[in-house]
Scaffold this active site. Structure first.
Site, mmCIF file in Angstrom:
data_model
loop_
_atom_site.group_PDB
_atom_site.id
_atom_site.type_symbol
_atom_site.label_atom_id
_atom_site.label_comp_id
_atom_site.label_asym_id
_atom_site.label_seq_id
_atom_site.Cartn_x
_atom_site.Cartn_y
_atom_site.Cartn_z
ATOM 1 N N ASP A 33 1.155 46.195 52.675
ATOM 2 C CA ASP A 33 1.197 44.949 53.756
ATOM 3 C C ASP A 33 0.856 44.495 54.397
ATOM 4 O OD1 ASP A 33 3.107 43.250 53.746
ATOM 5 O OD2 ASP A 33 5.262 44.391 53.605
ATOM 6 N N ASP A 34 -0.358 43.779 55.092
ATOM 7 C CA ASP A 34 -0.375 43.550 56.059
ATOM 8 C C ASP A 34 -1.588 43.743 57.271
ATOM 9 O OD1 ASP A 34 2.073 41.674 56.398
ATOM 10 O OD2 ASP A 34 2.741 41.987 58.741
ATOM 11 N N ASP B 230 -0.866 42.396 50.444
ATOM 12 C CA ASP B 230 -0.286 41.200 50.053
ATOM 13 C C ASP B 230 -0.451 39.874 50.692
ATOM 14 O OD1 ASP B 230 0.925 42.127 51.877
ATOM 15 O OD2 ASP B 230 2.570 41.530 50.900
ATOM 16 N N GLN B 231 -1.408 40.501 51.833
ATOM 17 C CA GLN B 231 -1.689 39.472 52.607
ATOM 18 C C GLN B 231 -3.130 39.850 53.810
ATOM 19 O OE1 GLN B 231 2.071 37.934 52.777
ATOM 20 N NE2 GLN B 231 1.740 39.404 54.205
ATOM 21 N N CYS C 72 4.688 36.354 52.434
ATOM 22 C CA CYS C 72 4.633 38.111 51.239
ATOM 23 C C CYS C 72 5.277 37.381 50.046
ATOM 24 C CB CYS C 72 5.752 39.615 51.950
ATOM 25 S SG CYS C 72 4.810 40.018 53.410
ATOM 26 N N HIS D 159 10.967 42.938 47.433
ATOM 27 C CA HIS D 159 10.430 41.581 48.382
ATOM 28 C C HIS D 159 10.811 40.117 47.717
ATOM 29 C CE1 HIS D 159 9.272 39.256 51.786
ATOM 30 N NE2 HIS D 159 10.675 39.477 51.357
#
Ligand SMILES: *[C@@H]1O[C@H](CO)[C@@H](O)[C@H](O)[C@H]1NC(C)=O
Ligand SMILES: *[C@@H]1O[C@H](CO)[C@@H](O)[C@H](O)[C@H]1NC(C)=O
Ligand SMILES: *[C@@H]1O[C@H](CO)[C@@H](O)[C@H](O)[C@H]1NC(C)=O
Ligand SMILES: *[C@@H]1O[C@H](CO)[C@@H](O)[C@H](O)[C@H]1NC(C)=O
Length: 582
Positions: free
Chosen positions: A29-30, A340-341, A69, A131
């Site tokens: 994540d991130d 995710d990004q 997300c 999420h």
């Protein structure tokens, strides 16, 4: 070789080679593209992730479907851009689920690759972050539960890890965390004490004291809101689930990564004991804030707490791969690692420590158009198919490609996912990239990117178009708007994350054109005066977009301001008294 194999063993051998691959998704994540060794980071020490990269294919121009997300994860699981099914915010700043008690989630009409694999006999497990919503009409309908999107089991969090979930008093609303909250409380108490003392001592007439107190109410309201938000958030949104039950609220981040890995290992043990192939999707909480790590990783990195988190993530990737090897599953398992990004540049802690990662490119999380927001580190490996380890696939690929690619490797006929759960056409934006992966490292690739065009959204606004010129492989990018950055910076620290519309962006009447081959940092624009064929290039790109966009009707966005308000009747609770905690 075939001649020497006795006939009675032949079927076993053939059976083996025809066995459908297992699939393991490892999703950070991130994470920034520059946070991993395989992209040139020399100080961070991601040895396990780098090892995976030397055995698999590095997806160099790998693009996230969104820069935040929920939409990105929805698109990853469905192979379709979120604009097609309403997970694209229209003129509201909230682009993701931030409460458990909102009616938003991945529509049940969507068909995830997990569901396709489940139908095809795969055992499927989700470990970690979801999420993508929970309840829709009451607090126990679990309408958007992972079970309804193709997973047999789940251990993890329904929302995202947010600052309020750490027990250090941090808050997404007050980035300074505990200091700011305590400061606000102290300052307001001190202010009223001072006021009342002055009044008692006769320096301030009661009439004036009253006016000041009444005049302060709006600010006091703000303070109460901040404090109230913090505690509400912590108890409503920081839940840990096992299958259909809340097992811990607010959850403890102590050894959380170890707990996730442990659950993944339990699943792998049971999967190894069964004949069925499996899908394991392990969505880490790392490296989103609040940063946390087990004692073993604290203070181990030269990059502070952020680096410690990356190291723990790397350890977890290694642990899962070791388990696969120990169970004899490594050969026949596709492993995909990504995030995710991209990294969240604006994440700075109260003590001014960088809590966001490093994107090689310009921009970061929240920015839908710049490479820095959407170009993510990624590796895919499949030892049995020998996707010739250690090379860099340069052509544009999308996270949405994983859907048709793993299904094609699992020999699932496209006719089995041609329609969604509502019986409508399941038009994918992802493409099967098996041919690219099979090609191996070539000076001049012979297989073009299956994405002549890619469309980059910010919320439901078209932010940029990417065009790979078929003849030359040259990559163009056209920006319709860019974020309105804080003065003198390339970020939006004042509002934590850049927005997608109105006052948060600057629109360009003549869209900005970049050529990524020479200018991957997107700093030098072409315009009609310095590129003779600006108009041609732009019109080809716009035609590509219009053709695609006219192929479907956009449903209303689920992210309305009204839907951002949590509904108490949708709040999932613990099974036991006092229900809000367990
Ligand atoms: C989306 O927001 C814009 C304002 O930015 C507004 O003009 C438009 O009507 C909205 N569209 C939908 C479908 O809500
Ligand atoms: C976390 O793991 C460490 C070992 O790495 C152990 O010493 C510690 O007790 C664990 N903490 C919790 C809360 O389980
Ligand atoms: C490695 O990653 C860290 C953490 O994001 C970053 O601060 C550093 O600049 C990176 N180093 C390189 C050489 O990219
Ligand atoms: C742009 O111009 C160059 C030089 O005239 C030409 O080779 C190229 O094909 C043109 N590209 C497009 C997309 O028109």
């Amino acid at each position: 070789m075939w001649q020497v194999i006795p006939w009675f063993l032949l079927s076993t051998v053939l059976g083996e080679t025809n066995a459908r691959p297992n699939i393991v998704i490892l999703m950070a994540d991130d994470l920034g593209s520059g946070d991993v060794g395989f992209n040139g980071n020399t100080t961070i020490g991601t040895t396990n992730i780098d090892q995976l990269a030397t055995e698999g294919v590095i997806l160099d121009q790998h693009i996230a479907p969104a820069s935040v997300c929920t939409p990105s994860r929805a698109a990853f699981l469905t192979g379709r851009l979120p604009i097609r099914y309403g997970i694209a915010a229209n003129a509201t700043r909230v682009r993701v689920n931030i409460w458990n008690a909102t009616p938003n989630g991945l529509p049940r009409s969507e068909l995830t690759f997990a569901k396709v694999l489940q139908r095809e006999g795969y055992k499927t497990a989700l470990v970690g972050k979801w999420h993508l919503g929970m309840n829709n009409e009451n607090n126990h309908d679990q309408h958007y539960h992972p079970y309804n999107h193709g997973f047999d089991s789940w251990f993890g969090i329904p929302l995202t890890n947010i600052r309020n979930c750490a027990d250090d008093g941090g808050s997404v609303l007050v980035p300074g965390g505990q200091y700011v909250l305590d400061g606000l409380r102290l300052a307001s108490a001190f202010f009223f004490l001072l006021l009342l003392s002055l009044n008692a001592l006769g320096f301030l007439p009661w009439s004036l004291t009253r006016i000041i107190i009444v005049g302060s109410i709006p600010n006091l309201g703000g303070i109460l809101f901040q404090v109230g938000f913090h505690y509400t958030m912590r108890f409503s949104s920081c839940q840990l689930w096992k299958d259909r039950t809340v097992i811990e609220a607010p959850y403890s981040l102590d050894n959380m990564t170890q707990r996730l890995v442990n659950e993944a290992e339990i699943f792998l043990d049971s999967a190894a004991a069964s004949d069925a192939p499996f899908l394991l999707m392990l969505n880490f909480l790392h490296v989103h804030t609040p940063l946390f790590s087990s004692p073993e990783f604290r203070g181990k990195s030269v990059h502070g707490r952020y680096g410690d988190n990356v190291l723990e993530l790397d350890w977890a990737v290694g642990a899962v791969r070791e388990k696969l090897a120990a169970l004899g599953l490594a050969e026949n398992t596709i492993v995909y690692f990504s995030t995710d990004q991209a990294a969240h540049n604006e994440e700075i802690s109260a003590s001014q420590e960088r809590h966001g990662g490093y994107n090689i490119y310009r921009g970061g999380k929240g920015m839908g158009g710049f490479e820095g927001g959407i170009r993510v580190p990624a590796v895919i490996s499949y030892p049995r198919e020998n996707w010739e380890g250690g090379w860099r696939l340069k052509q544009a690929t999308s996270m949405m490609d994983i859907y048709p690619t793993i299904l094609s490797q699992a020999k699932v006929s496209p006719s089995l996912f041609a329609q969604n759960e509502a019986g409508e056409e399941n038009a994918l934006d992802g493409r099967d990239i098996s041919a690219l992966l099979n090609e191996g490292a070539k000076e001049i690739p012979t297989v073009p990117s299956p994405h002549e065009f890619m469309f980059h959204y910010c919320g439901d606004n078209l932010n940029a178009i990417r065009w790979t010129e078929p003849q030359t492989g040259r990559v163009w990018k056209l920006h319709y708007f860019q974020p309105s950055w804080d003065e003198g910076t390339e970020g939006c620290a004042s509002i934590l994350i850049c927005g997608c519309f109105g006052p948060f962006v600057t629109y360009y009447d003549e869209p900005l054109l970049y050529s990524l081959n020479e200018d991957v940092m997107e700093r030098t624009t072409y315009d009609s005066s310095n590129l003779a064929n600006y108009t041609t290039v732009v019109s080809i790109m716009e035609e590509g977009f219009n053709n695609w966009r006219s192929s479907f009707t956009k449903p209303p966005s689920i992210y309305t301001s009204f839907n951002a308000i949590p509904r108490p009747w949708l709040q999932p609770l613990c099974d036991t008294f006092p229900y809000l905690t367990c």
